[in-house]
Design an enzyme around this catalytic site. Structure first.
Site, PDB file in Angstrom:
ATOM      1  N   LYS A 170      36.787  33.270 -60.180  1.00 54.07           N
ATOM      2  CA  LYS A 170      36.258  32.692 -58.948  1.00 54.07           C
ATOM      3  C   LYS A 170      37.176  33.096 -57.795  1.00 54.07           C
ATOM      4  O   LYS A 170      38.412  33.147 -57.965  1.00 54.07           O
ATOM      5  CB  LYS A 170      36.223  31.163 -59.101  1.00 54.07           C
ATOM      6  CG  LYS A 170      35.683  30.413 -57.903  1.00 54.07           C
ATOM      7  CD  LYS A 170      35.663  28.907 -58.184  1.00 54.07           C
ATOM      8  CE  LYS A 170      35.102  28.117 -57.022  1.00 54.07           C
ATOM      9  NZ  LYS A 170      35.074  26.657 -57.292  1.00 54.07           N
ATOM     10  N   SER A 217      30.578  24.599 -56.706  1.00 55.11           N
ATOM     11  CA  SER A 217      30.878  25.759 -55.918  1.00 55.11           C
ATOM     12  C   SER A 217      31.140  27.028 -56.729  1.00 55.11           C
ATOM     13  O   SER A 217      31.132  28.120 -56.154  1.00 55.11           O
ATOM     14  CB  SER A 217      32.106  25.474 -55.047  1.00 55.11           C
ATOM     15  OG  SER A 217      33.239  25.211 -55.847  1.00 55.11           O
ATOM     16  N   SER A 239      32.557  21.302 -59.630  1.00 54.67           N
ATOM     17  CA  SER A 239      32.240  22.705 -59.354  1.00 54.67           C
ATOM     18  C   SER A 239      32.247  23.646 -60.538  1.00 54.67           C
ATOM     19  O   SER A 239      31.783  24.779 -60.413  1.00 54.67           O
ATOM     20  CB  SER A 239      33.197  23.257 -58.305  1.00 54.67           C
ATOM     21  OG  SER A 239      32.726  22.907 -57.040  1.00 54.67           O
TER      22      SER A 239
END
Ligand code: GLN
Length: 485
Positions: free
Chosen positions: A76, A151, A175
Site C-alpha cells: 500500500k 482505504s 482499512s
C-alpha cells in the site's frame, strides 16, 4: 498458471521444480498489465521484481532461501520502501522517495518476499471506498462499477484479481478488513503494538496497524509471524514474544462466541449480509459452539469516538506537510505563511482537508475538553466494556460492513453515509484488539460478503486458528474474478 491459495502450495511447486519465481513474477506482471483498468497499482517494479525473483530462484537452488521465498507482494502506498516513491495517494507527496524501509516491510524482504509494486489507496488512508485517492478510484474486480473499499482498496483488488499473491495494507479503522470483505479475500488487523509502525505514514498514531491481505488465513498467519515483534524504532511495539502463528494447531475446541444482536437486527444492514452472518452463526451453533447474543450499550458512541480522536491525531500528524520539507510546493506563494496555506490548500484533497479542520477544531482551546477529552474517556469505557466481554467469550463475531461494495460515486456526496461503512470495524482500533475479515460467500449480485472475528488483546493465535476453521469450510468465498468484464 495454477490458482494458488497459499504460499505453501507455491513453495511446493518451487521445490519440485515445476515453477520458478521468475515465472511467477512474469505471470503477475502480465496480469497487472491486462488489469490496468482496475487502477490497483500506482507503480510496478517490473525489472527489480524480475531481478529479485532470479536471486531468490538461485537461493532456492542453493538451499538458502528464506521462509517467504515465492511470495510476490504488493505494498500500500503508505509503507516506506527505501529509494521508492511514496505518496499516500496524495499530491502533497508528489515525487517524494522513502529514505528508509519500514520495519515490517524489511522483515518480509529479509525472508525473501518479492515486492512487485506500490498500490493505490485513499489519500493518507482516509476513506472507505478508495475514491479519495489522487490517482483516482480502484475498481472492484467482481463488478467494475463498484468500489474496492478503502482505504487499502488497491491492495485488496490486487489480491482479488490475482495481480500479486498478497498485499500489505494499513488499518486505522477498518482499512484492511473492509476492502478485504468487499473483494472476497482475507484481511487482518493485528493487536495495536504487535507490529512496528516504523516507516508507516501516520494517519492516527494510536490506532494505526499494518496488516496483511491474503487469499488464505494460513498466509495471514505466516506474514504476521514474520513482521511482528519488538523494534528499536517503535517504542509502542510490545516486547511480548511472537508465537509461531503459522504452526498453531487446528481449532478443535468448542468456542464461546458472542455477537451483538443489534449488529444483525438493524435496518441499515442489507438482508444478504444479515443472512450470511446468521448462516455462519447457525452453522457454528450446530457444530456445538456456544453462540450467544449480547448487548454493547456503547456501540452508538464508537463512530463519534473514532472520528474525534483520529481527526485530532491526523491534524497533528499531517502538519509536517507544509511545502517546505516534502514533495509539493505551491508556486504562487509570496511569503512563508502563504506558502503553507497555498501548498496545503492546493495539494490536500477534500476529505483530508475536512479531517484536518475537524481535528484542529476538537483540539482547539475552547473545545478540547468537550470533544477530545470526552472522546478519550469514552475510548476507555469502550475498552473496559470490550474487556468484560472477553472475560466471558473467546470471540466477537459480526458483519464486517453493513452492505456489500456500493456503486462508485454513490456515497461521495455524503461523508456521514461513508463513515457508516466503518461501523463494525472501528471498535477493534478504538480498543486495540486484533480482528480479521474472512470471506463467507456472496450477495444476490455476486458481490463478496465477509465476516469479522475479533479476539482478546494479543489473542491472534486463537483468532487465526478459529478464522482458519471458518475459512476452510467456506473456501468457495474466495474467488478469482474474470478480468474481462
Ligand atoms: N474508513 C476509515 C476512515 O476513513 C478507516 C480508514 C483506515 O483504516 N485507514 O477513517
Amino acid at each position: 498458471m495454477k490458482q494458488y491459495l497459499t504460499l505453501a502450495e507455491i513453495q511446493k511447486d518451487l521445490s519440485e521444480g515445476s515453477l520458478t519465481c521468475v515465472k511467477l513474477v512474469d505471470h503477475y506482471l502480465s496480469k497487472i498489465a491486462s488489469a490496468a483498468h482496475l487502477n490497483a497499482f500506482v507503480e510496478v517494479y517490473a525489472d527489480e521484481a524480475r531481478q529479485t525473483a532470479a536471486a531468490v530462484d538461485q537461493k532456492i537452488a542453493d538451499g538458502t532461501a528464506g521462509r517467504l521465498a515465492g511470495l510476490v507482494l504488493g505494498l500500500k502506498d503508505v509503507l516506506s520502501h527505501k529509494d521508492h516513491h511514496l505518496q499516500a495517494g496524495s499530491r502533497v507527496l508528489q515525487s517524494y522517495s522513502a529514505p528508509y524501509t519500514a520495519t515490517a516491510v524489511q522483515r518480509l524482504i529479509d525472508a525473501d518476499a518479492i515486492i512487485i509494486g506500490r498500490q493505490n489507496c485513499d489519500e493518507f488512508a482516509m476513506g472507505s471506498s478508495n475514491e479519495n485517492s489522487s490517482f483516482g478510484p480502484v475498481l472492484n474486480a467482481a463488478d467494475n462499477s463498484r468500489v474496492a473499499g478503502g482505504s487499502s482498496g488497491g491492495s485488496a483488488v490486487a489480491v482479488q484479481a490475482g495481480l500479486c499473491h498478497a498485499s500489505l495494507g494499513s488499518d486505522t479503522g477498518g482499512s484492511v478488513r473492509q476492502p478485504a470483505a468487499f473483494c472476497g479475500v482475507v484481511g487482518m488487523k493485528p493487536s495495536y503494538g504487535r507490529v512496528s509502525r516504523y516507516g508507516l505514514i501516520a494517519y492516527a498514531s494510536s490506532f494505526d496497524c499494518i496488516g496483511p491481505i491474503t487469499k488464505s488465513v494460513a498466509d495471514a498467519a505466516l506474514i504476521l509471524e514474520i513482521m511482528a515483534g519488538p523494534d528499536d524504532y517503535d517504542s509502542t511495539v510490545s516486547q511480548k514474544e511472537v508465537p509461531s502463528y503459522s504452526s498453531s494447531p487446528k481449532w478443535t475446541e468448542k468456542a464461546k462466541i458472542g455477537y451483538i444482536a443489534e449488529t444483525i437486527d438493524n435496518e441499515s444492514i442489507s438482508s444478504d449480509i444479515r443472512q450470511r452472518t446468521l448462516d455462519v452463526l447457525n452453522r457454528l451453533q450446530a457444530e456445538g459452539h456456544e453462540v450467544t447474543p449480547v448487548k454493547m450499550p456503547l456501540l452508538d458512541f464508537l463512530l463519534p469516538t473514532y472520528y474525534i480522536l483520529t481527526t485530532a491525531e491526523a491534524s497533528s500528524n499531517l502538519s509536517r506537510f507544509d511545502g517546505v520539507r516534502y514533495g509539493f510546493r505551491s508556486s504562487e506563494s509570496k511569503d512563508l505563511e502563504s506558502l503553507y496555506k497555498k501548498t496545503r490548500t492546493q495539494a490536500f484533497g477534500e476529505e483530508v482537508r475536512r479531517r484536518i479542520l475537524l481535528g484542529t477544531f476538537v483540539l482547539s482551546a475552547n473545545y478540547y475538553d468537550a470533544y477530545y477529552t470526552k472522546a478519550q474517556r469514552v475510548r476507555r469505557l469502550v475498552r473496559e466494556e470490550t474487556n468484560r466481554f472477553f472475560e466471558q467469550f473467546d470471540f466477537l463475531i459480526s458483519p464486517v460492513t453493513p452492505t456489500t461494495a456500493f456503486k462508485i460515486g454513490e456515497k461521495t456526496e455524503d461523508p456521514i453515509q461513508m463513515y457508516l461503512a466503518d461501523i463494525f470495524t472501528v471498535q477493534a482500533n478504538v480498543v486495540g484488539n486484533p480482528a480479521i475479515s474472512v470471506p463467507v460467500g456472496t450477495d444476490e449480485n455476486g458481490m463478496p460478503v465477509g465476516i469479522q472475528i475479533m479476539a482478546p488483546y494479543f489473542g491472534e493465535d486463537k483468532m487465526l486458528a478459529f478464522a482458519d476453521y471458518i475459512f476452510n469450510t467456506n473456501k468457495s468465498g474466495v474467488m478469482e474474478f474474470n478480468l474481462n468484464q
